[in-house]
Design an enzyme around this catalytic site. Structure first.
Site, PDB file in Angstrom:
ATOM      1  N   ASP A 342       0.871  -1.171   0.000  1.00 26.91           N
ATOM      2  CA  ASP A 342       0.000   0.000   0.000  1.00 26.91           C
ATOM      3  C   ASP A 342       0.921   1.238   0.000  1.00 26.91           C
ATOM      4  O   ASP A 342       2.129   1.117  -0.217  1.00 26.91           O
ATOM      5  CB  ASP A 342      -0.933  -0.081   1.228  1.00 26.91           C
ATOM      6  N   ASP A 456      -5.828   3.439  -6.816  1.00 29.39           N
ATOM      7  CA  ASP A 456      -6.754   3.684  -5.705  1.00 29.39           C
ATOM      8  C   ASP A 456      -7.107   5.170  -5.692  1.00 29.39           C
ATOM      9  O   ASP A 456      -6.511   5.976  -6.422  1.00 29.39           O
ATOM     10  CB  ASP A 456      -6.022   3.286  -4.408  1.00 29.39           C
ATOM     11  N   GLU A 459     -11.614   8.295  -7.524  1.00 24.82           N
ATOM     12  CA  GLU A 459     -12.998   8.761  -7.806  1.00 24.82           C
ATOM     13  C   GLU A 459     -13.019  10.175  -8.379  1.00 24.82           C
ATOM     14  O   GLU A 459     -13.963  10.466  -9.113  1.00 24.82           O
ATOM     15  CB  GLU A 459     -13.827   8.659  -6.527  1.00 24.82           C
ATOM     16  N   ARG A 538     -10.265   1.161  -8.223  1.00 22.90           N
ATOM     17  CA  ARG A 538     -11.403   1.291  -7.310  1.00 22.90           C
ATOM     18  C   ARG A 538     -12.576   1.975  -8.031  1.00 22.90           C
ATOM     19  O   ARG A 538     -13.684   1.474  -8.047  1.00 22.90           O
ATOM     20  CB  ARG A 538     -11.007   2.058  -6.049  1.00 22.90           C
ATOM     21  N   ASP A 554     -13.171  -0.319   0.542  1.00 28.42           N
ATOM     22  CA  ASP A 554     -12.789  -0.382   1.958  1.00 28.42           C
ATOM     23  C   ASP A 554     -13.890  -0.978   2.821  1.00 28.42           C
ATOM     24  O   ASP A 554     -14.428  -0.330   3.714  1.00 28.42           O
ATOM     25  CB  ASP A 554     -12.451   1.036   2.435  1.00 28.42           C
ATOM     26  N   HIS A 612      -6.471  -8.109   2.350  1.00 33.50           N
ATOM     27  CA  HIS A 612      -5.958  -6.745   2.521  1.00 33.50           C
ATOM     28  C   HIS A 612      -6.551  -6.166   3.792  1.00 33.50           C
ATOM     29  O   HIS A 612      -7.724  -6.355   4.075  1.00 33.50           O
ATOM     30  CB  HIS A 612      -6.351  -5.902   1.299  1.00 33.50           C
TER      31      HIS A 612
END
Ligand SMILES: *[C@@H]1O[C@H](CO)[C@@H](O)[C@H](O)[C@H]1NC(C)=O
Ligand SMILES: *[C@@H]1O[C@H](CO)[C@@H](O)[C@H](O)[C@H]1NC(C)=O
Ligand SMILES: *[C@@H]1O[C@H](CO)[C@@H](O)[C@H](O)[C@H]1NC(C)=O
Ligand SMILES: *[C@@H]1O[C@H](CO)[C@@H](O)[C@H](O)[C@H]1NC(C)=O
Length: 886
Positions: A342, A456, A459, A538, A554, A612
């Protein structure tokens, strides 16, 4: 006097009667006339709409202010037949309550293919924003077609029906059509209570029509019900009452609400773009899905290694900790294919850097993983940190020079706040940004030879609302109608809607931000590695599956979320994103040992399997648990690995034919209405039914078994179902797996990596119908080269069983498969011990028969799969077909 009173009374009575008739729609058939704000009775009636208060029986969810049938609507004129279908103009003379109504629209109706109808409505005077996704161009009318489309002229509406039986799929006559500059609303009837899709939302498999509002505006949020999440798919599949199925797709990327009501009916409500609507005629769910994917494009073919087990956590804060996780997983005997990091690996959370102290030997670490036959994936962020002093962070400076960032009202890069602190945001719609992204990847890859990218926060997520400088006050920031987004404003946790991207405003492109990043990332990886790319995104939107996979974000470490992952992954497959999974054991919060075991069992059957965890939660790697739990996780993981050749074959079918890899029972058994709501079980392809435990404290599980023969892969007798619920034992170490009579599954002896495993002996699991028939296939290639199917560098072998004989047919053979050996054949549905088994005419050396399971296992076959084979079994005449009932 009496006379006038009489007239007055008459008028009064007539008018009251008219109002009552005008406003007499049954509650479920009322469509909201005050979507943008709450109105009182006077305000509602001033709009020309009908009002009902709670005192008059208004129930939760129902609109208080609703359209009367005579609400001003468009009128259709100039209707003509064209060479592709029909065209017409729509005009309105009275304004609606929304500002900037378009008083004239143009409509084109395209009979695109026998099973696909397209209807476009747009402005006649000005070009409006249209979704920048290429769809097939059709210039001629298909004939014959499976649909019928009809129009009403005076108060415009259209309906689409199925030609062969008259089933009405949608009819827009249920409410007036509104098309304003920033508000488009179209309501339609639905053909049944059973519709599926309209993700990404936390829902059961079939959507709840009890006044549900589904909002589309991609957003960083711990998934919860009633919230807009990471993706937007304005597509649904609907059943008709007779079990036929169709699909409807509104190709629109603007912020949107879709309202479902029990009529049954649906309302599309979007705040920009045009109406570009597709209808897919099926007539069964699998065909609808194929037809949808024919339009948006078939999924990319993942590398074989993508199907192995992936391990990640936020909080592997050094290369030493990362290595330790790998070593402990392997020591626990759990195959580990891909290790991830990450944001911990980055230097000050900046892309294309690694921390010199904690991850100073990252390049060496990655090479070590490669030497173990493993792969390495790193996270990348679309928010770019600034340079603290000239030359301190060249990627930012290079991007600034090349003008690759989203800009604000004054034409400067919009600044927000993400992991690195103050950041700018890459505008992936800019062709120069596409090149810049590649150049940065290339430079970083030259140092750290990572194998795939995890994109990630795309958006895009932003810790300040809009920008550090706020957002301007304009119509894009404050549209007359704001869909029901979390935070109530479009800018909430993202960048300003009015910010500028190369091809349009962020207002129009927001839902596609992650898609454009995925395309750039996919292309960069292909160019740099010259191998199949691996990208997990994502944010998602239709067509993502051509470039990337997805994980469901998440999610909380709770039992409820574990259940929701099943509808989530099967729906993602329907959207053409088959490479999908949820974080095993959940991401946020502590996972209990039991939850983690059960989640690992379900996760072992996600197409994308990754454990994860978040930074401050309890460790949840498989090795941290008791021996009993580690054994259970290993068992499920090895079951997955054994079946990988089947899953890979399913990926080939998704890539070439638009099929789903995992699917809901309703997709496979649409004629059995009991399956229409089953979402605690799922299938791999047609042949493998997975019945997991998704509840706490259970040692049995109840699942639905559609009609047919089912054979357990975890022991126990096969059974013939008439279409029934069955309760099965499910101790903590067990996930129930059933192979469906009639199918042959290719499998292989597992190993600690897929590279090793691909050298092992193969197995065939043959599940016979009651009539002793089965078929299946194996697709095989080198697992990593680009376009192997397209170039013909692949092997395809089909298998079939009937009349006590199993044969293979080599449809196509290339060198990768030359060394593949078939070692084991497991036959299910053999009623008695065979008298004789012949392998290409010679007696079998080693076989075992289990009477209770009706299972015959033939071993030590050592057959080259590249050569066609024949396996025959026969029974002594006394016991052959007649079974004595005891
Ligand atoms: C629909 O939702 C309302 C409000 O939540 C509830 O009272 C009602 O029972 C629901 N109806 C059905 C059929 O589930
Ligand atoms: C790394 O993580 C461990 C365990 O989570 C923690 O104890 C340690 O303080 C962390 N180290 C750094 C440098 O953050
Ligand atoms: C645009 O962004 C720059 C930073 O790049 C900032 O200085 C400026 O004030 C912003 N303009 C507006 C109108 O917010
Ligand atoms: C879009 O990007 C191209 C290439 O960087 C550039 O030439 C063009 O001016 C940009 N257009 C807009 C409207 O920003």
């Amino acid at each position: 006097m009496a006379w006038t009173l009489y007239i007055f009374l008459m008028i009064w009575t007539v008018c009251r009667g008219e109002i009552a008739a005008k406003c007499s729609a049954a509650p479920n058939d009322r469509f909201d006339c005050a979507p943008e704000k709450v109105l009182n009775k006077e305000e509602c009636e001033a709009r020309g709409c009908c009002y009902i208060s709670e005192d008059d029986g208004l129930a939760t969810g129902q609109p208080a202010c609703f359209f009367p049938p005579d609400y001003p609507n468009y009128k259709m004129i100039d209707f003509t037949e064209t060479k592709f279908g029909y065209s017409a103009n729509l005009i309105r003379t009275k304004h609606t309550f929304m500002p900037n109504d378009l008083m004239k629209l143009h409509m084109d109706v395209f009979f695109e293919t026998p099973h696909r109808l397209r209807i476009i409505m747009k402005d006649t005077t000005q070009k409006r924003y249209e979704v920048p996704i290429e769809t097939p161009k059709v210039n001629e009318k298909a004939d014959p077609v499976q649909y019928d489309v009809q129009f009403t002229q005076e108060s415009f509406s259209f309906s689409v029906s199925r030609k062969c039986n008259g089933n009405v799929l949608v009819n827009t006559n249920v409410a007036p059509f509104i098309f304003a500059d920033q508000f488009i609303q179209m309501s339609t009837s639905l053909s049944s209570q059973y519709i599926y899709g309209l993700g990404e939302h936390l829902t059961s498999i079939n959507l709840d029509l009890n006044w549900t509002k589904l909002t589309f505006w991609n957003r960083d949020l711990i998934p919860r019900e009633d919230a807009n999440l990471y993706g937007s798919h304005p597509f649904y599949l609907g059943f008709e009452k007779d079990g036929s199925a169709h699909g409807v797709f509104l190709l629109n990327s603007n912020a949107m609400d879709v309202i479902l009501q029990p009529a049954p009916a649906l309302t599309w409500r979007t705040i920009g773009g045009i109406v570009d609507m597709y209808f897919f005629m099926g007539p069964d769910p699998k065909t609808v899905i194929k037809q949808y994917q024919e339009l948006i494009g078939f999924p990319f073919m993942p590398p074989y290694w993508a199907l192995g087990f992936h391990l990640c956590r936020w909080g592997y804060n050094s290369s030493a900790m990362t290595r330790e996780a790998v070593e402990k997983t392997m020591a626990a005997g759990i195959p580990l294919e891909v290790q991830w990091n990450d944001i911990d690996y980055m230097d000050a959370y900046r892309d294309f850097t690694y921390d010199p102290d904690r991850f100073g030997d990252l390049p060496e670490m990655v090479k070590e993983f490669h030497n173990k036959g493993m792969k390495y994936v790193a996270i990348m962020e679309p928010a770019i940190g600034l340079s603290s002093s000239p030359g301190s962070y060249p990627p930012y400076e290079d991007g600034l020079k090349r003008g690759v960032y989203v800009t604000n009202e004054t034409g400067q890069p919009l600044m927000g706040k993400v992991w690195p602190g103050t950041t700018v945001f890459v505008d992936f719609t800019n062709p120069e940004a596409h090149k810049w992204w590649h150049d940065m990847f290339k430079a970083f890859h030259d140092k750290v030879p990572f194998d795939g990218a995890w994109i990630d926060m795309n958006e895009p997520a932003n810790n300040v609302h809009g920008s550090l400088d706020g957002c301007p006050d304009n119509s894009l920031e404050n549209p007359p109608y704001v869909p029901d987004v979390v935070g109530k404003e479009l800018r909430d946790t993202t960048i300003c809607a009015s910010s500028y991207q190369n091809i349009s405003s962020h207002y129009n492109l927001h839902n596609m931000y992650g898609l454009f990043e995925a395309i750039a990332t996919h292309d960069a990886l292909v160019k740099i590695r010259q191998k199949r790319p691996f990208v997990i995104s994502r944010s998602n939107f239709p067509t993502l599956g051509r470039y990337a996979g997805h994980w469901t974000g998440d999610v909380d470490s709770t039992w409820k979320q574990l259940y929701y992952t099943i509808p989530a992954i099967v729906l993602c497959n329907m959207y053409g994103i088959p490479l999908v999974g949820a974080d095993l054991c959940g991401f946020v919060g502590d996972a209990s040992e039991e939850l983690c075991v059960r989640w690992s069992q379900v996760g072992a059957f996600y197409p994308f399997m990754r454990n994860h965890n978040t930074k401050d939660a309890k460790s949840q790697e498989p090795y941290v648990f008791s021996k009993k739990s580690v054994d259970a996780i290993r068992k499920a993981t090895l079951a997955r690995y054994m079946l990988l050749p089947y899953m890979y074959t399913l990926f080939y079918k998704s890539h070439i034919f638009g099929e789903t890899v995992v699917r809901a029972p309703f997709m496979e058994f649409p004629q059995d209405q009991n399956t229409w709501t089953v979402d605690r079980q799922f299938l791999w392809g047609e042949a493998l039914l997975i019945t997991p435990v998704v509840e706490q404290g259970k040692t049995a599980v109840t699942g639905y078994f559609p009609a047919g023969m089912w054979y357990s892969l975890v022991g126990g007798a096969g059974f013939e179902s008439k279409g029934e619920w069955k309760t099965l034992p499910a101790a903590l170490d067990t996930i129930n797996l059933h192979i469906r009579g009639g199918y042959i599954i290719p499998a292989q002896e597992p190993a600690m990596t897929t590279t090793e495993m691909r050298k092992n002996g193969m197995k065939l699991l043959v599940a016979l119908t009651k009539n002793g028939i089965a078929h299946g296939e194996l697709y095989w290639d080198d697992g990593d080269s680009l376009d192997t199917y397209e170039k013909g560098d692949y092997t395809l072998i089909t298998f079939s069983a009937q009349d006590n004989t199993l044969v293979s047919k080599v449809e196509k053979l290339e060198k990768e498969a030359e060394n593949l050996k078939l070692n084991v054949v497991g036959l299910f549905g053999i009623a008695d011990i065979p008298k004789e088994i012949l392998i290409n005419g010679a007696p079998a050396l080693d076989f075992q028969y289990l009477q209770n399971e009706q299972h015959l296992k033939i071993q030590q076959l050592d057959l080259a799969l590249g050569s066609e084979f024949e396996i025959k079994w026969s029974f002594s005449s006394a016991s052959s077909s007649v079974k004595v009932e005891l």
